[in-house]
Design an enzyme around this catalytic site. Structure first.
Site, PDB file in Angstrom:
ATOM      1  CG  ASP A  73      -2.179   0.849   0.986  1.00  0.00           C
ATOM      2  OD1 ASP A  73      -2.149   1.702   0.076  1.00  0.00           O
ATOM      3  OD2 ASP A  73      -3.166   0.705   1.723  1.00  0.00           O
TER       4      ASP A  73
HETATM    5  C1  BGC Z   1      -5.051   3.241   0.508  1.00  0.00           C
HETATM    6  C2  BGC Z   1      -5.248   2.314  -0.666  1.00  0.00           C
HETATM    7  C3  BGC Z   1      -5.060   3.079  -1.950  1.00  0.00           C
HETATM    8  C4  BGC Z   1      -3.706   3.741  -1.933  1.00  0.00           C
HETATM    9  C5  BGC Z   1      -3.410   4.520  -3.181  1.00  0.00           C
HETATM   10  C6  BGC Z   1      -3.785   4.065   0.414  1.00  0.00           C
HETATM   11  O1  BGC Z   1      -3.723   5.039   1.385  1.00  0.00           O
HETATM   12  O2  BGC Z   1      -5.038   2.472   1.693  1.00  0.00           O
HETATM   13  O3  BGC Z   1      -6.525   1.741  -0.599  1.00  0.00           O
HETATM   14  O4  BGC Z   1      -5.199   2.207  -3.041  1.00  0.00           O
HETATM   15  O5  BGC Z   1      -3.653   4.643  -0.849  1.00  0.00           O
HETATM   16  O6  BGC Z   1      -4.187   5.661  -3.264  1.00  0.00           O
END
Ligand code: BGC
Length: 756
Positions: A282
């Site tokens: 993530d």
């Molecule tokens: C979130 C993800 C997301 C990623 C990219 C993160 O903070 O947990 O769900 O895909 O950011 O935006």
């Protein structure tokens, strides 16, 4: 004849399997050749997923250009627009040594520029075809804008509505969640062959949906048995649906951050489930492990890689530390090779080596994005997602003539219609309820609007400076706004109160401890009820709220969640009854926050509460509130009414080899055509481990004309009776089971059968 057919079928299956094997061999050979030309730095470069474009402004672009040139970027995140993506792809294809195409990823979660309802709302439709269609349209629009990779679906099971990200989930049930995950993956990926097919990314692996106290990013811990039985099914179903990629979660589990958790990524995902796609971290998930306290930049990067994370989203930790870590023996070339291979395979499967510009056709954006057709679909899908929570059968549907007072901060707020993951949409375009209601009501009705209040009280707004709705804050005092609302209400035949959360009160980083409709909206609602006029509460929310007071005092409540670009028209369609509501809750609405987590598939305990009793000492209950939620899982009303006949079973005994057929007749006893979600639950009465009081095992949404009866049949096999026992073996244990079919999860008085 049957035999001939069977042989033809078998032959074509073996031909397909053979062709697939050949394709895989071809891909393996291609990638082996390519990798033989790559330096270690270039391989590590493929593991890098930096962010640029709309997420960061263009400030970072220069740095990113250089990295692409030097082979230090595998995929890019945050770029919007085919022409924009082409600009970056040109650098990779013309200026980098090996000319490996880039992959462009983005959070395409519930639509793209045509925004669909938030995932929790989509789940409320219980309509897998529509959910698949929403993902297909999202993929078509995103791919027309350069995007080949959607960071969706989120398949976390969520039982704690304090957690803001329940809005992005399919709710509390593993089976429903699994069906939705598969539908989304089908919708995004198709068979990868078309320019409209993009790669899905299943997230957040794993257990991100169970943070302590409902606080985002918080610690998670639970038994492995609970994990497999209650949280893992949608992830496993996603692997079976051929999802192209998985994203690891921010949280820790059993004391190890998931992004360095070998047990979850290697043992479970890779070895047990045989996932062969790519695993990405993530956003800054790798560098955040420094804050988790497990080591410095180089250590966390090496641990993530060795645990099975293959692509580094935004941390730049692989790029900056792995070469040295490999020299020092802290990370291995084999892990880099395996990761690089999976990333190249993803690009190969998407067809980027054949055509790096597959998603860069500038002409497509005009043709495919935010089209009248897509908007029409969005409106229809939105109507199926709304859940009628209460109706006195007089207030709704609204009459199409007369005077309506439409009051509330959500009544005419375009920015709040789409819901949280819609930064790639245009916030000016969404249809508001005021616009939708005027359109639907036509000229026979008058719709008068007053804002009535801000979302939050002044004191709360002061504390939450990051909320965008501050900009929507009205210059007038609460008293002035209330006064205007009451004048508007006085002249009306019916009041429609559009209240609830603003859209950024749910989603990432948006946990709440109180789940009430915020002040001063609640004060406004009370004043509107005091007028004595009929009031419909149109509830906007990204999570289950506590509506105990509202349920007792408001004649009709329609939960519309955040319904997307076409929210206003869709809500109006349901309010006037041109579409009959058919949504059912995918997550329980608590009676009180103190019950949380409250979910239907709980265990019985050794001291369960007898039904319909208030407090009893030495039983599993509360002194001051009931055990049951206000609105349970699977609940939702309609303008029709349905009655269920007795359930019949094809046999009372089952063996692992045979299947049972359960049949029920459902009658629409009203004068209005409508759709009903028929739900089948099973209870494992005696097992070697404690089992839930019931579990959803099948459902079907059926349309039934007024006065008609439909027979609904379900097939039950031994697979539906399996669970992870204490030794974590997936087994069906012989013995008695109970099968229940009904309108929501409160159904009981089932029919028994025995597994031999
Ligand atoms: C979130 C993800 C997301 C990623 C990219 C993160 O903070 O947990 O769900 O895909 O950011 O935006």
């Amino acid at each position: 004849m049957k035999k001939v057919l069977l042989s033809v079928l078998l032959l074509s299956f073996s031909f397909l399997a053979f062709a697939q094997e050949k394709n895989e061999e071809k891909m393996d050979q291609f990638i082996t050749d390519l990798m033989s030309k790559m330096t270690l730095e270039e391989k590590i470069g493929q593991l890098n997923l930096p962010v640029s474009g709309i997420m960061t402004g263009d400030a970072k672009s220069e740095g990113v250009y250089d990295k692409i040139r030097n082979g230090k970027v595998g995929a890019l995140f945050g770029i919007k627009g085919a022409a924009e993506c082409k600009k970056y792809q040109d650098i990779a294809m013309q200026e980098s040594r090996l000319k490996i195409p880039l992959l462009f990823g983005l959070d395409v979660i519930h639509g793209y520029e045509t925004v669909f309802p938030i995932p929790l709302a989509l789940a409320s439709s219980w309509n897998m075809d529509l959910i698949e269609k929403s993902a297909r349209i999202a993929a078509k629009e995103a791919s027309a804008d350069g995007i080949g990779w959607a960071f969706s679906p989120m398949v976390d099971i969520t039982r704690d509505p304090r957690w803001g990200r329940v809005a992005e989930s399919a709710g509390e049930d593993p089976y429903l969640g699994g069906e939705i995950a598969k539908a989304m993956i089908r919708g995004y990926q198709g068979d990868f062959s078309k320019a409209e097919n993009i790669m899905a990314c299943v997230k957040h692996f794993a257990l991100y949906g169970a943070p302590d106290g409902g606080r985002d990013y918080n610690t998670v811990d639970m038994s492995r048995q609970r994990m497999f039985n209650e949280y893992m099914h949608p992830f496993k179903a996603s692997v079976e649906a051929n999802a192209g990629s998985f994203m690891t979660a921010f949280n820790d589990f059993e004391g190890i951050p998931v992004t360095a958790n070998k047990y979850l990524i290697k043992d479970v995902l890779r070895n047990q489930w045989k996932f062969d796609g790519l695993v990405v971290s993530d956003y800054t998930g790798i560098s955040e492990m420094i804050m988790h306290g497990i080591g410095d930049y180089a250590t966390v990067a090496a641990r993530a890689l060795e645990a099975g994370v293959e692509m580094d989203m935004v941390s730049e930790a692989f790029n900056s530390t792995l070469v040295k870590s490999i020299e020092e023996g802290k990370a291995s070339v084999e892990s880099v090779d395996a990761a690089c291979r999976h990333i190249l395979e993803a690009k190969y499967k998407l067809g980027l080596f054949d055509d790096p510009y597959k998603y860069c056709d500038v002409a497509r954006s005009k043709r495919d994005i935010y089209t009248a057709e897509n908007r029409k679909e969005a409106r229809q899908i939105a109507t199926e997602c709304m859940v009628l929570l209460k109706n006195d059968n007089q207030t709704l549907p609204l009459k199409r003539a007369g005077k309506v007072a439409l009051i509330g901060p959500l009544a005419n707020s375009a920015i709040n219609m789409p819901g949280m993951w819609s930064f790639h949409s245009d916030f000016v375009k969404p249809v508001t309820l005021l616009e939708g209601l005027k359109e639907v009501m036509g000229t026979n009705a008058v719709v008068n609007y007053a804002k009535g209040s801000n979302f939050l009280s002044d004191a709360e707004l002061e504390k939450k400076l990051s909320y965008k709705n501050i900009s929507e804050r009205d210059g007038r005092s609460d008293a002035e706004m209330l006064k205007e609302a009451l004048v508007t209400a006085q002249n009306a035949d019916v009041i429609v109160a559009a209240l609830g959360e603003s859209s950024e009160m749910s989603g990432e980083g948006a946990s709440r401890a109180n789940l009430d409709i915020p002040e001063p909206q609640k004060t406004l609602l009370k004043e509107l009820l005091n007028t004595g006029k009929p009031v419909v509460l149109v509830l906007f929310t990204g999570r289950p709220l506590v509506l105990t007071w509202e349920h007792e005092n408001v004649p009709a409540i329609l939960n519309v969640w955040f319904a997307g670009s076409e929210a206003g028209g869709a809500i109006a369609d349901v309010l006037v009854g041109s579409t009959n509501p058919s949504g059912k809750l995918p997550m329980s609405f608590p009676y009180h926050v103190g019950q949380i987590p409250v979910y239907y598939n709980h265990k019985n305990t050794g001291r369960p509460m007898p039904p319909n009793m208030s407090y009893i000492k030495y039983r599993s209950n509360y002194q001051d509130i009931p055990n049951v939620p206000l609105y349970p899982f699977g609940y939702g009303l309609s303008y029709s009414s349905f009655s269920y006949g007795d359930v019949s079973l094809s046999a009372t005994e089952m063996t692992p080899a045979n299947k049972l057929i359960a049949t029920v007749k459902v009658t629409n006893t009203s004068t209005v055509d409508g759709a009903e979600v028929v739900q089948l639950y099973i209870k494992d009465i005696v097992a070697t481990s404690t089992r839930p009081v019931k579990e959803l095992k099948a459902f079907e949404k059926v349309f039934i004309k007024a006065g008609e009866t439909k027979e609904v049949k379900f097939e039950i096999s031994v697979e539906d009776l399996k669970y992870y026992n204490h030794d974590l073996n997936f087994v069906a244990e012989p013995g008695e089971f109970e099968l229940m079919i009904g309108t929501d999860s409160r159904v009981n008085n089932g029919i028994k059968f025995t597994l031999r």
